[in-house]
Design a protein around this motif. Structure first.
Motif, PDB file in Angstrom:
ATOM      1  N   ARG A 240      46.234  42.470  43.795  1.00 42.87           N
ATOM      2  CA  ARG A 240      45.060  43.315  43.611  1.00 42.87           C
ATOM      3  C   ARG A 240      45.074  44.398  44.693  1.00 42.87           C
ATOM      4  NH1 ARG A 240      38.617  41.586  43.810  1.00 42.87           N
ATOM      5  NH2 ARG A 240      37.796  43.693  43.629  1.00 42.87           N
TER       6      ARG A 240
ATOM      7  N   ARG B 206      46.006  37.230  44.554  1.00 45.09           N
ATOM      8  CA  ARG B 206      45.084  36.221  44.029  1.00 45.09           C
ATOM      9  C   ARG B 206      45.844  35.143  43.272  1.00 45.09           C
ATOM     10  NH1 ARG B 206      41.050  39.686  40.525  1.00 45.09           N
ATOM     11  NH2 ARG B 206      40.270  37.592  40.055  1.00 45.09           N
TER      12      ARG B 206
ATOM     13  N   LYS C 253      45.924  38.288  52.476  1.00 46.07           N
ATOM     14  CA  LYS C 253      45.331  39.627  52.409  1.00 46.07           C
ATOM     15  C   LYS C 253      46.036  40.537  53.415  1.00 46.07           C
ATOM     16  CE  LYS C 253      40.731  37.765  51.329  1.00 46.07           C
ATOM     17  NZ  LYS C 253      39.309  37.675  51.778  1.00 46.07           N
TER      18      LYS C 253
END
Length: 207
Positions: free
Chosen positions: A122, A178, A153
């Motif tokens: 993402r 994710r 992340k």
């Protein structure tokens, strides 16, 4: 950073009738701010194609008839709500010794490890706002995401540079991987592999 040259003519009249006449002639009315005074000029609509219809960031050299030249960045642009034709463009004049703020595209490098194991990448940020001297503005910001696992992340603090300053909080997430239903549990696989390699024949027999 790459630069695009816009050739234009200074406008004598800035009224609505003159503006309409310019547009009918295929010209775009423009204003340059940031200097000692605002400069009103016009340029052919086709001259903006490489500046507007691209994800890349560019500085601009505005060259007017008569020899005047200005360094600038695109500040604002107005489109016709139906035809999408360019109606008006605002530029901001830049100087080599003064910092400016600009949105710079992010160049994602690599295929994340987590994606190879079934996760989903993402991209939270397609561009990042930076502040720098014009000569230090990058064409893009490289973000190496090859080693991102599922659940990882990439924070903006991993992309810091001495050449420019990010205009975002330090906890800004640039992208993340994710978990999906088809994703492999990476940690369990790694632990299982290490355990299998560490088993001795006696331990295996005892089991």
């Amino acid at each position: 950073m790459k630069s695009i040259t816009i050739n234009g003519s200074q406008r004598e009249s800035v009224g609505s009738k003159a503006t309409k006449a310019l547009r009918n002639a295929g010209q775009v009315p423009c204003v340059l701010y940031g200097g000692d005074k605002s400069v009103h000029f016009s340029a052919a609509e086709l001259a903006f194609s490489k500046l507007v219809y691209t994800p890349n960031a560019h500085t601009v050299v505005i060259e007017l008839e008569g020899g005047e030249s200005f360094n600038a960045i695109l500040q604002d642009i107005q489109f016709h709500p139906v035809t999408d034709r360019i109606l008006h463009v605002d530029f901001y004049q830049v100087f080599e010794d003064k910092e400016i703020t600009m949105d710079i595209p992010v160049n994602y490098i690599g295929n994340p490890r987590g994606v190879r194991n079934g996760g989903v990448l993402r991209k939270n940020k397609r561009s990042l706002r930076v502040k720098a001297l014009p000569g230090n503005l990058p064409d893009y910001i490289d973000a190496n995401i090859e080693e991102l696992k599922i659940g990882n992340k990439l924070y903006i603090t991993k992309l810091v540079s001495e050449a420019y300053t990010f205009m975002h909080p330090e906890n800004t997430v640039v992208c993340l991987v994710r978990r999906s239903r088809a994703a492999v549990v990476e940690d369990e696989e790694e632990e299982g592999a290490e355990g299998a390699e560490g088993d001795t024949p006696e331990e295996t027999a005892a089991e």
